[in-house]
Design an enzyme around this catalytic site. Sequence first.
Site, mmCIF file in Angstrom:
data_model
loop_
_atom_site.group_PDB
_atom_site.id
_atom_site.type_symbol
_atom_site.label_atom_id
_atom_site.label_comp_id
_atom_site.label_asym_id
_atom_site.label_seq_id
_atom_site.Cartn_x
_atom_site.Cartn_y
_atom_site.Cartn_z
ATOM 1 N N ARG A 108 0.788 -1.320 -0.073
ATOM 2 C CA ARG A 108 -0.019 -0.040 0.035
ATOM 3 C C ARG A 108 0.897 1.233 0.090
ATOM 4 O O ARG A 108 1.817 1.345 0.548
ATOM 5 C CB ARG A 108 -0.795 -0.028 1.329
ATOM 6 N N THR A 112 -1.499 7.623 -0.100
ATOM 7 C CA THR A 112 -2.542 7.302 -0.721
ATOM 8 C C THR A 112 -3.385 6.184 -0.185
ATOM 9 O O THR A 112 -4.402 5.829 -0.437
ATOM 10 C CB THR A 112 -2.649 7.205 -2.276
ATOM 11 N N ASP A 204 0.489 -4.405 12.113
ATOM 12 C CA ASP A 204 0.949 -4.644 10.689
ATOM 13 C C ASP A 204 1.288 -6.176 10.575
ATOM 14 O O ASP A 204 2.221 -6.601 11.358
ATOM 15 C CB ASP A 204 2.196 -3.773 10.359
ATOM 16 N N ASP A 207 4.639 -7.168 9.487
ATOM 17 C CA ASP A 207 5.949 -7.062 10.466
ATOM 18 C C ASP A 207 5.822 -7.895 11.389
ATOM 19 O O ASP A 207 6.755 -8.262 11.898
ATOM 20 C CB ASP A 207 6.059 -5.229 11.008
HETATM 21 C C1 PRP Z 1 -1.268 -5.223 4.070
HETATM 22 C C2 PRP Z 1 -2.100 -6.375 4.336
HETATM 23 C C3 PRP Z 1 -2.922 -6.314 2.816
HETATM 24 C C4 PRP Z 1 -2.874 -4.943 2.754
HETATM 25 C C5 PRP Z 1 -4.585 -4.552 3.343
HETATM 26 O O1 PRP Z 1 -0.080 -5.365 3.409
HETATM 27 O O2 PRP Z 1 -1.418 -7.661 4.387
HETATM 28 O O3 PRP Z 1 -2.254 -6.755 1.913
HETATM 29 O O4 PRP Z 1 -1.994 -4.196 3.886
HETATM 30 O O5 PRP Z 1 -4.757 -3.319 3.169
HETATM 31 P P1 PRP Z 1 -5.882 -2.846 1.986
HETATM 32 O O6 PRP Z 1 -7.162 -3.410 2.266
HETATM 33 O O7 PRP Z 1 -6.061 -1.522 2.618
HETATM 34 O O8 PRP Z 1 -5.259 -2.728 0.708
HETATM 35 P P2 PRP Z 1 0.926 -4.248 3.120
HETATM 36 O O9 PRP Z 1 0.512 -3.207 2.211
HETATM 37 O O10 PRP Z 1 1.111 -3.473 4.485
HETATM 38 O O11 PRP Z 1 2.273 -5.109 2.647
HETATM 39 P P3 PRP Z 1 3.137 -6.127 3.452
HETATM 40 O O12 PRP Z 1 2.218 -7.201 3.726
HETATM 41 O O13 PRP Z 1 4.081 -6.383 2.363
HETATM 42 O O14 PRP Z 1 3.534 -5.458 4.609
HETATM 43 N N1 URA Z 2 -2.204 -4.104 7.030
HETATM 44 C C1 URA Z 2 -2.103 -4.436 8.294
HETATM 45 O O1 URA Z 2 -1.037 -5.089 8.402
HETATM 46 N N2 URA Z 2 -2.711 -3.770 9.297
HETATM 47 C C2 URA Z 2 -3.821 -3.034 9.247
HETATM 48 O O2 URA Z 2 -4.381 -2.782 10.236
HETATM 49 C C3 URA Z 2 -4.123 -2.523 7.880
HETATM 50 C C4 URA Z 2 -3.529 -3.115 6.758
#
Ligand code: PRP
Ligand code: URA
Length: 213
Positions: A108, A112, A204, A207
């Site tokens: 993400r 935005t 997160d 993480d």
């Molecule tokens: C997180 C999560 C989803 C997304 C959800 O991933 O694992 O993929 O955010 O958010 P949304 O519904 O608003 O799209 P992130 O973008 O943090 O990436 P990561 O898994 O690599 O940390």
């Molecule tokens: N992605 C995450 O990992 N946690 C949240 O709460 C939203 C997006």
Amino acid sequence: MKNYDNVVIFDHPLIRHKIAILRDKNTSMKEFRELVEEITTLMTYETLKEGVPTTEIQVETPLEVCTQQVVKDNAIAIVPILRAGLGMVNGIHVLFPSARVGHIGMYRDEETFEPKSYYCKLPEGIEDKLVLVVDPMLATGGSACDAIALLKSRGCKHIKFMAIIGAPEGVSKVAEAHPDVGIYVSTLDRCLNEHAYILPGLGDAGDRLFGTK
Ligand code: PRP
Ligand code: URA
């Protein structure tokens, strides 16, 4: 949130119990990873109550031959949305060890909150399989919507999406954008904060699974 025909919220006491531990900021990375797998296995059991391709075989018991239903070989594919979706793959592999795995990379944009796609590798023949798209967090719904759209553009017709925690905004967005896709969420949280994180949520997921913060 409105009721949607294509949305199932589990709210199962066993899953709720495990999610309570998952949310706790003091839960270790190891325990977090194990819980994500266990919750996914429980979710899969419910998610696959319908729509699983089956076939009939003859089985010889010690007493007689009977006709039995089994899941078709090679009928299921798992597609985690990277990174956090990776944590759910083993929870399904426990039940279907030979399920092929495709990967969709999305992150993400921090300002935005729009998803950016950076990777896609799907197994051959995925268009004929039941595709289980997995991501623990369904926040704004942007990542799930785009991942499902990408799979449809590659010919996938039978898609189910599984998330452990959903925000009402995200669940509605995916349900409306993809009414033909079953959306299975373990628990529905209250809302998103100003950074589009789910409240109360678990922070997160990527993480916490991989220890990157
Ligand atoms: C997180 C999560 C989803 C997304 C959800 O991933 O694992 O993929 O955010 O958010 P949304 O519904 O608003 O799209 P992130 O973008 O943090 O990436 P990561 O898994 O690599 O940390
Ligand atoms: N992605 C995450 O990992 N946690 C949240 O709460 C939203 C997006």
